[in-house]
Scaffold this motif. Sequence first.
Motif, PDB file in Angstrom:
ATOM      1  N   GLY A   1       0.772  -1.235   0.000  1.00 48.41           N
ATOM      2  CA  GLY A   1       0.000   0.000   0.000  1.00 48.41           C
ATOM      3  C   GLY A   1       0.802   1.282   0.000  1.00 48.41           C
ATOM      4  N   GLU A   2       2.130   1.179  -0.003  1.00 50.20           N
ATOM      5  CA  GLU A   2       2.991   2.363   0.036  1.00 50.20           C
ATOM      6  C   GLU A   2       3.824   2.450  -1.239  1.00 50.20           C
ATOM      7  OE1 GLU A   2       3.134   4.609   2.589  1.00 50.20           O
ATOM      8  OE2 GLU A   2       1.582   3.499   3.668  1.00 50.20           O
ATOM      9  N   LYS A   3       3.976   3.678  -1.769  1.00 51.36           N
ATOM     10  CA  LYS A   3       4.838   3.881  -2.931  1.00 51.36           C
ATOM     11  C   LYS A   3       6.249   3.434  -2.573  1.00 51.36           C
ATOM     12  CE  LYS A   3       6.496   7.341  -6.119  1.00 51.36           C
ATOM     13  NZ  LYS A   3       6.572   8.763  -6.441  1.00 51.36           N
ATOM     14  N   ALA A   4       6.873   2.693  -3.470  1.00 54.17           N
ATOM     15  CA  ALA A   4       8.175   2.103  -3.190  1.00 54.17           C
ATOM     16  C   ALA A   4       9.249   2.638  -4.127  1.00 54.17           C
ATOM     17  CB  ALA A   4       8.087   0.583  -3.330  1.00 54.17           C
ATOM     18  N   THR A   5      10.502   2.553  -3.663  1.00 55.25           N
ATOM     19  CA  THR A   5      11.652   2.863  -4.489  1.00 55.25           C
ATOM     20  C   THR A   5      12.329   1.545  -4.860  1.00 55.25           C
ATOM     21  OG1 THR A   5      13.225   2.998  -2.653  1.00 55.25           O
ATOM     22  CG2 THR A   5      11.992   5.022  -3.214  1.00 55.25           C
TER      23      THR A   5
END
Length: 86
Positions: free
Chosen positions: A62-66
């Motif tokens: 659910g979180e934007k990732a790098t």
Amino acid sequence: MEIQVYGQLRSVTGSKTVALSPADQTVGGVVAALRESYPKLDSHLVDCDGELRPSVRVVVDGEKATMDTDCPPDADVKLFPAMQGG
């Protein structure tokens, strides 16, 4: 590990969900495994230098990732290609 792919990526993978076993348990490892399994994804995912396109979004739990984000086997991973339109 199962990865959910969206947009035109599905036409390359043939399904919404792709099963992978990346050697590197990071988003970068997942992207590398996808590119190896589905070479036709390259034009959708990376630029001419092999870098992930800025318009491609990877979401982990659910979180934007790098590219360095940890990606354990039980993570909820979604890959969104560049969207067209205006």
